[in-house]
Design an enzyme around this catalytic site. Sequence first.
Site, short mmCIF file in Angstrom:
data_model
loop_
_atom_site.label_atom_id
_atom_site.label_comp_id
_atom_site.label_asym_id
_atom_site.label_seq_id
_atom_site.Cartn_x
_atom_site.Cartn_y
_atom_site.Cartn_z
CD GLU A 22 -0.74 0.85 3.56
OE1 GLU A 22 -1.21 1.94 3.19
OE2 GLU A 22 -0.64 0.50 4.74
CB VAL A 103 -5.39 -1.60 4.35
CG1 VAL A 103 -5.80 -3.06 4.34
CG2 VAL A 103 -4.03 -1.43 5.02
CG ASP A 135 -12.97 6.87 13.02
OD1 ASP A 135 -12.96 6.15 12.00
OD2 ASP A 135 -12.08 7.70 13.29
CB SER A 137 -10.53 1.35 9.40
OG SER A 137 -9.88 1.33 8.15
CB ALA A 138 -13.21 1.95 4.57
CG ASP A 139 -8.05 -0.49 6.30
OD1 ASP A 139 -8.29 0.16 5.26
OD2 ASP A 139 -7.02 -0.34 6.99
CE LYS A 156 -3.26 2.57 11.65
NZ LYS A 156 -3.34 1.69 10.51
N1 PSU Z 1 -0.38 1.16 8.88
C1 PSU Z 1 0.75 1.91 8.98
N2 PSU Z 1 0.71 3.18 8.52
C2 PSU Z 1 -0.38 3.68 7.87
C3 PSU Z 1 -1.55 2.88 7.73
C4 PSU Z 1 -1.49 1.63 8.26
O1 PSU Z 1 1.76 1.44 9.50
O2 PSU Z 1 -0.33 4.82 7.41
C5 PSU Z 1 -2.75 3.38 6.96
C6 PSU Z 1 -3.24 2.23 6.07
O3 PSU Z 1 -3.25 2.68 4.73
C7 PSU Z 1 -4.65 1.96 6.55
C8 PSU Z 1 -5.04 3.33 6.98
O4 PSU Z 1 -5.47 1.42 5.56
O5 PSU Z 1 -3.88 3.79 7.69
C9 PSU Z 1 -6.31 3.31 7.84
O6 PSU Z 1 -6.87 4.57 7.84
P1 PSU Z 1 -8.34 4.77 8.47
O7 PSU Z 1 -8.16 4.46 9.91
O8 PSU Z 1 -8.68 6.22 8.20
O9 PSU Z 1 -9.21 3.80 7.76
MN MN Z 2 -11.87 6.51 10.17
#
Ligand code: PSU
Ligand code: MN
Length: 297
Positions: A22, A103, A135, A137-139, A156
């Site tokens: 990614e 992701v 909130d 994630s769309a992941d 994370k």
């Molecule tokens: N893991 C990392 N660094 C990042 C991310 C994940 O070590 O920057 C990113 C990935 O691209 C993941 C995104 O899909 O953070 C998730 O963002 P959100 O929580 O807004 O869905």
């Molecule tokens: Mn989010």
Amino acid sequence: MSTFATAVKRAISDKSPIVALESTIISHGLPRPANLEVALEVEAIVRANGATPATIAMIDGEVHIGLEPNELDRIANDTNVAKASTRDLAIFAAKGFSAATTVAATAQIAHAAGISYFATGGLGGVHSGARESWDESADLFALATTPITVICAGVKSILDVAATLERLETFGIPLIGYKTDRFPGFYLIDSGFPLEHRVDSVSEIVQILSKRRQLKTDNCALIVANPVETEMARTTHDQLLKAGLESAAAKNITGKVVTPFLLDFFHNASNGESLRVNIEIIKSNAKLAAQIAAAAQ
Ligand code: PSU
Ligand code: MN
């Protein structure tokens, strides 16, 4: 619609192993100039372990599967590069924007291109405070609907890990620990939660993948959780997490900037420690992903 890098095109026609990577981690997850160095090193690690790297991003409205060095440089250094989740792709494409893919977006693009293995740092999940903010994630939804093997260091630790694990169960997304019985917490070896399934070799993962196909349960992602070897000091981690979440709340940070904000907070406040761990994670996941891709051939 999509542009394939020369090496990726060759790997597809040779039917040789490919690992998707990614790009949000490059443009929004790691500070400059380490981000470009790490992106190049990660690609080299994939090659050294028998697979072709395909870093995915959108450049001037075009989806790129595999980036040439000048394109990787652009994603790493151009401050106008947006963050694209799946829902943003068509809009950014129509507008001719450049964007790094999360992701969720990377998994879907990789699958559509016939790529089955994907390495990242940590997955997105349910954020702490999601009971009020919603909130999530769309992941998670993308992994529930995309057949791909994702190698990561868990989710994370800035997230609500317990809630994320419940959502993974609800979505029916299988989760296996690589040489661990504990769910890793990105910066931490152990997020505090156990894993039901453990494997100790790449060949066991390959066997599971083949059974998934036979049983037709391969319509979603398989997550391989690979813990970091040398974790962040726990006390530093816990202090930064508390301070980071408080700062995000005080600044009213919401939506897609929450994750980059928190990662950046960690990088600034940890004296290089979170950066070291983040780099170790992505390198080690890239290596394992390439080994799985090569062994599954
Ligand atoms: N893991 C990392 N660094 C990042 C991310 C994940 O070590 O920057 C990113 C990935 O691209 C993941 C995104 O899909 O953070 C998730 O963002 P959100 O929580 O807004 O869905
Ligand atoms: Mn989010």
